[in-house]
Write a protein that holds these residues in place. Sequence first.
Motif: not given
Length: 554
Positions: A256-258, A279-280, A285-287, A430-431
Amino acid sequence: MMVEEDVPTILQEFVQPRVINEDMLLNLVIEQGPKGIAGKLLYEDGINFNETREIRIEFLNVLRIDHLWVMPNLIKLKLSNNIIEKIENLNVLVNLRELDLSFNHIRIMENLNSLTKLEILLLFNNEITEIEGIDDLYDLTIFSIGNNNVTDWKHVLYLRKFKKLHSLNMSGNPCTKEDGYLDYVFAFMPQLIYYEYKMISNEQKKIAIEKHYRILSTLEETEMREDEKLKAQMEYEKKLAFLTNAYVEYLDEEYLFHQMFENDKEGRELSMVNEDTENTYSEYKINFSTICEEFCRIGLKEHEKRMDEINHFNAAINEGITNSENQGRMIVNEVLKKKTIILASLKQLLKRLVGEVDTATLEDTTHKAQQLSEEFSDIATDAWTKLMSIEVELHEQIEDINEVFRMNISDMVDSFLTTARGYFSQLRNCEAEYNDTINGSILYYLSGIGDDAKMPRHLLNLCEDKDMLTYNLNISHEKHLQTIDTREDTMLNRLKNWLEEYNEQLVNSETERNNLQILEISHFADAQQQEFVQILQQLNLNVDDSEIMTALDT
């Protein structure tokens, strides 16, 4: 001197080209079927093409294959020694195991893939130049394509994948005349046991493998990687199907992230402005993926709970139906037992009517027979009442169980939908946090570029000024939110629709079951009473005792 085998071919030249039709098939079935009394018995009700398992359509100058769809259960079909040019109209013969198209004029192997049960394929003496079009014939065991026009060797690797192929005949093809062909076949088709119907020795295989050892090793490594890739794909599809049933497909990893960045070129470029934005992006992506994976685990647990509830529900329904059937069976057996006793009494009673019978005896016998009939009528009526009572009780019980189940499963679904909305809300937050953070990072980066400094080329169209940066970030943000919203809507709507359809199906299934059971009970009671009505009617007509006894025996 004329060879005997050539006679039919020469005779064909004087026969008009033909197309397979129903009349031809009818005549062949009769001709090739059993003769004499056996044939008469078999065909007294006409020809049933559905029952035909084997037919030979040979030496008939057939030009076109047609009309075989009337024989869908054919197992063996012989079409050799005709003038067929095209393989066609065989798709319906899905049960076919042996097909002989030898001695025709076929040029292309086509329209064979639907014959997935085919084990023997004979194409000897045609005009074929390439072996193809049989990718789905995994059960192919014997393949004869000798005396054709195959020139290259690529068919060897093509046939290598047919693991059940034990017998191959390629004799008479141009490719077989080249040096090393046999060794190539023996080396690259290890599944073969016979070539040209002769057994291949272990020594022949050993020599062939040694000659092609390097190429064979490379090929085997490639096949091993492809097999592993195929297994991985199958495992992935299996896992995806499992997740889809739980409504959490594509939430177990980073899909879903990609997907959010898939059609977001500006968003991808903004994430790579400098080290801070990279880095952000990585942290985002991790969160984001962590939330998805946690949500996926919860979704799977909820799916398991729903399945447990369904299993318990089905067990309760089946138990109720089984108990009801056992009670009903006892009642039916009791009726049949009493029926046997009453019939025996009636049979003894009717023996009084043998020979000359006076009016008083006849009237007395008829009266007692009527009493026995009424007695059984009461038994049948009582059985009907008891069976109906059991069915009514079962129906009410199932409706109660259905109602409890509907409440439980609805509560489960509603609870999960609330949880799902909460997780999708987390994803949107998160977005939003990512969007704010990357905006600040880029503004800070731009503030460090002096007025005289030249903007890096790749940033000119993205953030040459604050307004342009804001615009591109908003477009990227909206795309991401749209992806999240679409996934949420898909999940919620699918689950709601499932719940509605499942509950509707429960109502319809029970209504249908109840109606069928009522019809069965009524039919049983009517059938039992009708038998005695018929016997009494015979008595009233004063039929002789032999007819009465026959009726009773029946």
